[in-house]
Design a protein around this motif. Structure first.
Motif, PDB file in Angstrom:
ATOM      1  N   ALA A  43      46.541  52.417  40.777  1.00 51.45           N
ATOM      2  CA  ALA A  43      45.873  51.168  41.146  1.00 51.45           C
ATOM      3  C   ALA A  43      46.137  50.077  40.114  1.00 51.45           C
ATOM      4  O   ALA A  43      46.452  48.932  40.474  1.00 51.45           O
ATOM      5  N   ILE A  44      46.033  50.420  38.841  1.00 52.63           N
ATOM      6  CA  ILE A  44      46.230  49.416  37.786  1.00 52.63           C
ATOM      7  C   ILE A  44      47.672  48.928  37.765  1.00 52.63           C
ATOM      8  O   ILE A  44      47.934  47.724  37.649  1.00 52.63           O
ATOM      9  N   THR A  94      45.148  40.238  36.401  1.00 51.76           N
ATOM     10  CA  THR A  94      44.874  40.462  34.982  1.00 51.76           C
ATOM     11  C   THR A  94      43.766  41.502  34.867  1.00 51.76           C
ATOM     12  O   THR A  94      42.666  41.293  35.387  1.00 51.76           O
ATOM     13  N   ILE A  95      44.069  42.635  34.231  1.00 53.73           N
ATOM     14  CA  ILE A  95      43.068  43.681  34.050  1.00 53.73           C
ATOM     15  C   ILE A  95      42.292  43.387  32.767  1.00 53.73           C
ATOM     16  O   ILE A  95      42.863  43.273  31.686  1.00 53.73           O
ATOM     17  N   GLN A  96      40.979  43.271  32.901  1.00 56.93           N
ATOM     18  CA  GLN A  96      40.145  42.908  31.764  1.00 56.93           C
ATOM     19  C   GLN A  96      39.342  44.078  31.200  1.00 56.93           C
ATOM     20  O   GLN A  96      39.024  44.099  30.016  1.00 56.93           O
ATOM     21  N   ASN A  97      39.025  45.037  32.064  1.00 53.69           N
ATOM     22  CA  ASN A  97      38.271  46.194  31.594  1.00 53.69           C
ATOM     23  C   ASN A  97      38.339  47.287  32.655  1.00 53.69           C
ATOM     24  O   ASN A  97      38.531  47.000  33.839  1.00 53.69           O
ATOM     25  N   ASN A  98      38.219  48.531  32.218  1.00 49.79           N
ATOM     26  CA  ASN A  98      38.157  49.661  33.139  1.00 49.79           C
ATOM     27  C   ASN A  98      37.061  50.594  32.639  1.00 49.79           C
ATOM     28  O   ASN A  98      37.218  51.250  31.610  1.00 49.79           O
ATOM     29  N   SER A 120      37.400  45.693  36.109  1.00 48.11           N
ATOM     30  CA  SER A 120      37.152  44.252  36.064  1.00 48.11           C
ATOM     31  C   SER A 120      38.500  43.559  35.928  1.00 48.11           C
ATOM     32  O   SER A 120      39.279  43.869  35.029  1.00 48.11           O
ATOM     33  N   CYS A 121      38.775  42.640  36.828  1.00 42.30           N
ATOM     34  CA  CYS A 121      40.086  41.997  36.825  1.00 42.30           C
ATOM     35  C   CYS A 121      39.966  40.575  37.358  1.00 42.30           C
ATOM     36  O   CYS A 121      38.907  40.146  37.835  1.00 42.30           O
TER      37      CYS A 121
END
Length: 303
Positions: free
Chosen positions: A15-16, A25-29, A39-40
């Motif tokens: 997925a990422i 933009t991936i900000q947190n997982n 969080s993206c």
């Protein structure tokens, strides 16, 4: 090369990768016992739209967990997307989620900055800088990497893993579910694609047709190499001879063209599922111009 993750059920890493390639933009997982909360920021009309994507490998996210992620997303002022294996009320199924991006990104290997150069070097039966071992084996792996990205499907490598067995190098599945029987030929000069040279591939193609009966159709046999001895007209004639015996055509593509297709799709991966790959692999030489023509038709016809 290692084992690929299953693409049949939700995978955080898949997925990422898929989100990142699509420009997110991936900000947190944040991993939870039953799911992960990604969080993206989604690119839309020049702005970044804050999202929370909750993904579970279960068939459906439980009602309790759904209420929790809804509250968390609201507090963070993020729009919520829930993805589960099968989907459900207010939930996307894993396959629907992937299809929105043109399919999954099974691995990063074909997306590295040196992939195309490595593919072309190995196709000439030479080892790229920094690699050891056998160039032909690396070429098979690199071809599989490129096909996996283009088709957004796992490629099953057979040849290098079953030395001495009468099998093709790999089997690839295109998005419509049909299969390509693939042979990767590393050569320092050019490959002679005369029909007598293709006899082992022809026999294995017929064997795969028998094995796949009732499951997946074999669409074509595909030979990938540095260059061919024959010109386009001669390859078309050889493809017809192959078709007469195997009931499917032989297709031919150079490592340079495969690398160019991968490079183009990096910038617009959402096109992968809409390309009529069966038209490209209808027999004879596959050129980059053929690919661009199909992409242009897709862009014209897609609503």
């Amino acid at each position: 090369m290692g084992q690929l993750e299953s693409l049949d059920r939700p995978s955080i890493s898949v997925a990422i990768r898929t989100l990142l390639l699509a420009g997110y933009t991936i900000q947190n997982n944040h991993r939870q016992p039953t799911h992960s909360e990604i969080s993206c920021a989604a690119p839309l009309l020049g702005i970044a739209v804050p999202l929370m994507i909750a993904i579970t490998a279960d068939d459906e996210l439980s009602l309790t967990a759904y209420r929790q992620v809804t509250q968390i997303a609201g507090q963070a002022r993020r729009s919520l997307v829930v993805v589960s294996a099968l989907g459900g009320p207010n939930q996307l199924g894993w396959r629907d989620f992937l299809d929105a991006f043109g399919g999954p990104v099974p691995s990063w290997r074909a997306l590295g900055p040196d992939y195309v150069a490595q593919l072309e070097t190995a196709g000439k039966n030479s080892l790229p800088q920094g690699f050891s071992g056998e160039a032909w084996r690396l070429f098979e792996q690199l071809v599989a990497d490129g096909l996996e990205f283009c088709f957004a499907r796992r490629v099953h490598i057979l040849g290098a893993m079953r030395r001495g067995s009468k099998v093709s190098d790999m089997i690839a599945q295109i998005p419509d579910g049909s299969l390509l029987v693939v042979d990767a030929k590393a050569t320092g000069t050019s490959f002679d694609a005369a029909i007598h040279q293709l006899r082992p591939l022809l026999e294995y193609t017929k064997n795969q047709q028998h094995r796949q009966r009732g499951y997946n159709d074999v669409r074509a046999a595909l030979i990938v190499t540095n260059a061919f001895n024959q010109d386009q007209d001669s390859l078309a004639s050889i493809s017809r001879d192959f078709l007469a015996e195997a009931r499917v055509p032989a297709c031919f593509i150079t490592s340079k063209v495969l690398g160019s297709i991968v490079t183009d799709l990096r910038s617009r991966p959402h096109l992968r599922a809409g390309i009529k790959w069966h038209k490209l692999f209808a027999g004879g030489l596959v050129t980059y111009e053929d690919y661009i023509s199909e992409v242009n038709a897709l862009l014209t016809e897609r609503y």
